[in-house]
Scaffold this motif. Structure first.
Motif, mmCIF file in Angstrom:
data_model
loop_
_atom_site.group_PDB
_atom_site.id
_atom_site.type_symbol
_atom_site.label_atom_id
_atom_site.label_comp_id
_atom_site.label_asym_id
_atom_site.label_seq_id
_atom_site.Cartn_x
_atom_site.Cartn_y
_atom_site.Cartn_z
ATOM 1 N N LYS A 93 7.173 -20.398 -21.859
ATOM 2 C CA LYS A 93 5.942 -20.715 -22.593
ATOM 3 C C LYS A 93 5.354 -22.035 -22.113
ATOM 4 C CE LYS A 93 6.796 -18.290 -26.975
ATOM 5 N NZ LYS A 93 7.029 -18.469 -28.435
ATOM 6 N N GLU A 96 3.587 -21.648 -18.747
ATOM 7 C CA GLU A 96 2.277 -21.004 -18.920
ATOM 8 C C GLU A 96 1.238 -22.007 -19.418
ATOM 9 O OE1 GLU A 96 2.955 -17.773 -21.575
ATOM 10 O OE2 GLU A 96 4.176 -16.620 -20.143
ATOM 11 N N MET A 97 1.656 -22.863 -20.354
ATOM 12 C CA MET A 97 0.733 -23.852 -20.908
ATOM 13 C C MET A 97 0.329 -24.876 -19.851
ATOM 14 S SD MET A 97 1.285 -26.302 -24.242
ATOM 15 C CE MET A 97 2.768 -27.050 -23.563
ATOM 16 N N VAL A 99 0.288 -24.536 -16.603
ATOM 17 C CA VAL A 99 -0.569 -23.898 -15.599
ATOM 18 C C VAL A 99 -1.992 -23.770 -16.134
ATOM 19 C CG1 VAL A 99 -1.030 -21.716 -14.397
ATOM 20 C CG2 VAL A 99 1.283 -22.689 -14.400
ATOM 21 N N GLU A 100 -2.101 -23.352 -17.400
ATOM 22 C CA GLU A 100 -3.430 -23.181 -17.995
ATOM 23 C C GLU A 100 -4.142 -24.521 -18.145
ATOM 24 O OE1 GLU A 100 -5.489 -21.322 -22.044
ATOM 25 O OE2 GLU A 100 -3.358 -21.017 -21.642
ATOM 26 N N GLU A 101 -3.433 -25.549 -18.619
ATOM 27 C CA GLU A 101 -4.043 -26.861 -18.822
ATOM 28 C C GLU A 101 -4.514 -27.489 -17.517
ATOM 29 O OE1 GLU A 101 -1.616 -29.629 -20.905
ATOM 30 O OE2 GLU A 101 -1.768 -28.600 -22.834
ATOM 31 N N GLY A 103 -4.964 -25.918 -14.526
ATOM 32 C CA GLY A 103 -5.745 -25.085 -13.621
ATOM 33 C C GLY A 103 -5.091 -24.913 -12.271
ATOM 34 N N LYS A 105 -1.884 -23.215 -10.176
ATOM 35 C CA LYS A 105 -0.766 -22.281 -10.204
ATOM 36 C C LYS A 105 0.543 -23.013 -9.890
ATOM 37 C CE LYS A 105 -1.032 -18.271 -8.263
ATOM 38 N NZ LYS A 105 -1.225 -17.251 -7.215
#
Length: 447
Positions: A93, A96-97, A99-101, A103, A105
């Protein structure tokens, strides 16, 4: 335009695992300022180690795994088991956070070697997996060879064979069965912690590279063997010689007190942050110090101080403090000997300070470290019968402080320290290995 690398770092938040991992990540981050490092540990762990870090390192907290309202049962390694049961999901988790924050990979996964499940995480993301083993290579080898050791000795069938040496494992010919970490051929082999370390030893050969806080020349036979076992095996230490130490407050005046002592006269005592000697051993050590009249600094938690005789505390020929700046203490010219539990970080710091050791091992890698210190490198001794007694401590102090063998230990330490310094020099093996690690970590290189 190519995406900049994004390295996720997963730290084991117990004992002294997270701090050395952050140390080397800081060094890598400094050398690669365009790489982003997302560093995951528990809040308590992160709060204790993140005093200074590179701007391209971002700390993330993961749950400690303790359910709300949970009442601890007092089982061994209970906190570790609670954390580890939830760790795979918590870390996934978190990644994923991050990577999203950001931008960015994920490009590389660096973890504590205990996290056997990180192999699957790396495969799922198509990135390299680089585990860091925070202990020495003798204990690492013993975990890698667990299955062979069990085939050779059976499970729990070592009664009467405890002093047999591991002649069939490269570099461990002086190590005895009794020196092995618990959970390999004796102890609770089915405990959560033992199973965790067994899985670690099985999956590490599948990692992109394994790196360690040591230098190749310290254990050349083990190094050669592990290089043939792992895809890449990178000794990148001693970190204490490669990374500037952040200044730590000497809140109890240890260094000022040492400045007033004669050179090479002081005994420094620290039994680690986790190990707890029983009260009778604390008393025995106090009696030995009182009888010998050697000046000392004893780093002892306040809750353990109550076990010491009041007359010893009143007349103590030294300092009893709840915490000491260990690296600076061991580097001080007044310190002559180090009484320790034998954790790997303490050994490396003692080598850097040139201080012989007296070992009181407790668990894990302590015994195998002690055997290497006493019989292979000859820079210290293990206390008689492995426990602290007044007579045993007196003889250990006498050996290190007064006898010819103690002089030889100090000579060996000088030689080992010189080799260590060469290894981290411009053309040294550890420098070359660090550069290889830097390339692996920071190159945009999907598996």
């Amino acid at each position: 335009m190519a995406q900049q690398p994004h390295v996720v770092v997963l730290a084991f938040p117990f004992s002294t695992h997270a701090a050395p991992l952050l140390t080397i990540i800081n060094r890598i981050a400094s050398a690669s300022p365009t790489t982003l490092f997302s560093f995951f540990s528990t809040q308590q762990s992160n709060n204790s180690i993140f005093s200074i870090s590179q701007p391209n390192i971002k700390a993330y907290n993961v749950p400690d795994g303790v359910p709300e309202g949970y009442v601890f049962l007092g089982k061994p390694q209970e906190e570790i088991e609670l954390f580890m049961r939830g760790a795979p999901q918590s870390f996934r988790k978190g990644v994923e956070m991050a990577v999203e924050e950001s931008g960015r990979k994920l490009s590389c996964l660096v973890t504590d070697s205990f996290f056997w499940f990180a192999k699957e995480m790396a495969l799922e993301n198509g990135v390299p997996w680089l585990p860091f083993h925070t202990a020495g290579d003798a204990s690492l080898s013993s975990h890698v060879y667990t299955d062979l050791l069990r085939e050779t000795y059976g499970v729990g069938g070592i009664v009467g064979r405890e002093d047999e040496t591991l002649n069939f494992i490269p570099g461990l010919s002086n190590v005895r069965i009794r020196d092995l970490p618990e959970g390999i051929v004796f102890g609770k082999l089915e405990s959560f912690f033992s199973v965790m370390l067994h899985k670690m030893g099985q999956v590490l050969p599948q990692a992109t590279a394994v790196f360690i806080n040591s230098f190749e020349e310290l254990d050349p036979d083990i190094t050669t063997d592990l290089k043939s076992t792992f895809k890449q095996y990178l000794n990148v230490g001693p970190l204490i010689l490669t990374t500037p130490r952040p200044s730590v407050p000497d809140s109890h005046g240890c260094l000022a007190w040492l400045d007033k002592q004669k050179p090479a006269t002081v005994t420094y005592i620290s039994i680690g942050s986790v190990a707890t000697p029983p009260p009778n051993e604390l008393v025995a050590l106090a009696e030995a110090l009182e009888t010998s009249q050697v000046p000392f600094i004893w780093s002892l938690r306040d809750e353990l101080k109550v076990h010491l005789p009041s007359e010893f505390i009143d007349k103590a020929n030294g300092l009893i403090v709840p915490w000491a700046p260990q690296i600076d203490v061991l580097a001080h010219g007044a310190v002559e000997v180090f009484i320790t539990h034998g954790g790997w970080n303490s050994i490396v710091e003692s080598i850097a300070g040139g201080v012989p050791m007296i070992f009181r091992p407790f668990f894990g890698d302590h015994r195998v470290n002690g055997r290497m210190v006493e019989d292979v490198w000859e820079i210290g001794v293990i206390v008689e019968s492995g426990v602290l007694t007044k007579d045993g401590k007196m003889s250990g102090l006498d050996l290190v402080l007064a006898q010819e063998k103690g002089k030889k230990m100090r000579e060996n330490l000088r030689d080992i320290k010189q080799v260590a310094q060469r290894s981290v020099g411009a053309k040294g093996t550890s420098t070359e290995n660090f550069n290889n690690l830097l390339d692996l970590v920071c190159t945009q290189n999907y598996a």
